[in-house]
Design an enzyme around this catalytic site. Structure first.
Site, PDB file in Angstrom:
ATOM      1  CD  GLU A  43       3.228   7.177   9.973  1.00  0.00           C
ATOM      2  OE1 GLU A  43       3.026   8.209   9.334  1.00  0.00           O
ATOM      3  OE2 GLU A  43       3.647   6.141   9.442  1.00  0.00           O
ATOM      4  CE1 TYR A  88       6.306  23.101   8.839  1.00  0.00           C
ATOM      5  CE2 TYR A  88       8.178  21.669   8.431  1.00  0.00           C
ATOM      6  CZ  TYR A  88       7.261  22.588   7.986  1.00  0.00           C
ATOM      7  OH  TYR A  88       7.299  23.008   6.683  1.00  0.00           O
ATOM      8  CE1 TYR A 126      -0.463   9.357   6.432  1.00  0.00           C
ATOM      9  CE2 TYR A 126       0.732  10.417   8.239  1.00  0.00           C
ATOM     10  CZ  TYR A 126       0.664   9.475   7.239  1.00  0.00           C
ATOM     11  OH  TYR A 126       1.724   8.617   7.045  1.00  0.00           O
ATOM     12  CG  ASP A 144       1.008  10.587   2.999  1.00  0.00           C
ATOM     13  OD1 ASP A 144       0.478  10.058   1.993  1.00  0.00           O
ATOM     14  OD2 ASP A 144       2.158  10.310   3.378  1.00  0.00           O
ATOM     15  CB  CYS A 208       4.434   1.876 -11.930  1.00  0.00           C
ATOM     16  SG  CYS A 208       3.036   2.038 -10.825  1.00  0.00           S
ATOM     17  CB  CYS A 214      -1.810   3.818 -13.740  1.00  0.00           C
ATOM     18  SG  CYS A 214      -1.656   5.582 -13.444  1.00  0.00           S
TER      19      CYS A 214
HETATM   20  S1  SF4 Z   1       1.485   7.605 -12.698  1.00  0.00           S
HETATM   21 FE1  SF4 Z   1       0.492   5.629 -12.545  1.00  0.00          FE
HETATM   22  S2  SF4 Z   1       1.811   4.238 -13.672  1.00  0.00           S
HETATM   23 FE2  SF4 Z   1       2.982   6.058 -13.249  1.00  0.00          FE
HETATM   24  S3  SF4 Z   1       4.050   5.605 -11.368  1.00  0.00           S
HETATM   25 FE3  SF4 Z   1       2.163   6.664 -10.797  1.00  0.00          FE
HETATM   26  S4  SF4 Z   1       0.695   5.049 -10.409  1.00  0.00           S
HETATM   27 FE4  SF4 Z   1       2.390   4.152 -11.521  1.00  0.00          FE
END
Ligand code: SF4
Length: 365
Positions: A43, A88, A126, A144, A208, A214
């Site tokens: 990490e 870094y 994080y 992150d 996706c 989304c």
């Molecule tokens: S914008 Fe939304 S639909 Fe497109 S890759 Fe990212 S999370 Fe998936």
């Protein structure tokens, strides 16, 4: 954030993301271990650095320092040498300081609570969230850059992520999405989506797993998120560096101070052009102009730190006696073979390359 939209989406997001992750996650070496120390190393290395770059560094590092105690007891220069090229360097110094504290105060066991772990050098929110969730399955957020981007798009969050108060909003959302008992996998799934599907410039929305949920996709706003206030450009800093060689073939180097930029790294004498002229600086090193032959510019080397842009005018000169510069206690004279043992920052490695090219060229003449 809109409560209604969030509640409708949250469960589906978590479920779809986990199904996708378990089927298609990348086989990364640090995903083959549950050892908190090794996960911690990964990490720290992954901050500001791409996965492909980190893999060989992580493999070498855990091979040389297979346990927290091995790293705690190691010589700092050996650690920095192994880190060379990752940049870094304060990350490496902080990591070693932190494992030394764990060895001394926690019996060598990485603390399980965020309250204790976050007190260690270099451990921010994080790192604490990522290490403790992955190693111990603690239900902590690990936000992150990838996670800021993914969550801002899925939930159409238009707050400026460069503002400190926005982090709390994202952390609250991230933790509320974690399904019970799988915090480590879920956090990695979010990061993975950001790394391989929901990329900054070209999100692959057609592939996706959370496209249906989304909100940015639905609104056609993927490329406008996350909202990030403009950072000021790194400040341009004109520098000089001198590569000085004695007749015995050795080059002038020195170690940087214990604190500040590139602390404790080795360098060729380098300074700001605003501080001193070339001639005055060389004289300050205890080298008179009569002792230098052929001082001439050989290259300009640029290096950009997060806040600073070094534009280094590099000069090379031959000295005519082996005692020149003896009065400067900080100068150490090294052959190119001896330089290999020292940890140099990238900008000085570029200068070392100039020397090697020169010596290589000389050998073939
Ligand atoms: S914008 Fe939304 S639909 Fe497109 S890759 Fe990212 S999370 Fe998936």
């Amino acid at each position: 954030m809109r409560d209604f939209a969030y509640k409708r989406n949250a469960n589906d997001v978590s479920r779809n993301l986990m199904t996708w992750y378990m089927q298609s996650k990348r086989e990364l070496p640090w995903r083959q271990t549950q050892d908190p120390y090794s996960i911690w190393v990964s990490e720290v290395m992954l901050q500001q650095t791409r996965v492909e770059t980190v893999i060989p560094y992580w493999n070498r590092f855990v091979e040389q320092f297979p346990s927290l105690h091995a790293l705690a007891e190691a010589d700092e220069q050996t650690v920095l040498k192994l880190w060379e090229g990752l940049g870094y360097y304060s990350r490496a110094r902080n990591l070693q300081a932190a494992v030394r504290e764990v060895a001394a105060s926690y019996g060598g066991v990485v603390p399980k609570t965020a309250a204790e772990f976050s007190k260690l050098p270099g451990v921010g929110p994080y790192t604490a969230g990522a290490v403790l969730s992955i190693a111990y399955n603690e239900a902590l957020p690990a936000v992150d850059g990838n996670v800021f981007r993914v969550l801002s798009r899925i939930f159409l969050i238009q707050e400026d992520i460069s503002k400190p108060k926005t982090r709390a909003l994202f952390e609250g959302l991230a933790v509320s999405l974690i399904p019970p008992g799988i915090a480590g996998d879920f956090n990695q799934a979010l990061m993975e989506l950001g790394a391989v599907v929901c990329m900054p410039k070209n999100p692959n929305c057609t592939e996706c797993p959370v496209q249906q949920q989304c909100m940015a996709f639905a609104e056609g706003m993927q490329r406008e998120l996350p909202v990030k206030g403009k950072k000021s450009a790194p400040r341009l800093s004109p520098m000089y560096a001198v590569l000085l060689q004695r007749p015995d073939g050795k080059w002038a180097m020195r170690k940087r101070p214990d604190t500040g930029l590139l602390a404790k790294m080795w360098e060729f004498p380098t300074w700001s052009q605003h501080e001193l002229s070339l001639e005055d600086y060389v004289e300050q090193l205890g080298i008179t102009h009569k002792q230098v032959e052929k001082l001439q510019p050989v290259a300009q080397v640029d290096h950009i730190f997060s806040h600073l842009h070094w534009q280094v005018s590099v000069w090379m000169g031959q000295l005519i006696d082996n005692t020149a510069g003896d009065s400067d206690q900080q100068l150490i004279w090294l052959s190119t073979e001896e330089m290999e043992e020292k940890s140099l920052a990238a900008v000085h490695n570029k200068m070392k390359l100039l020397i090697k090219q020169r010596e290589g060229g000389g050998a073939s003449d």
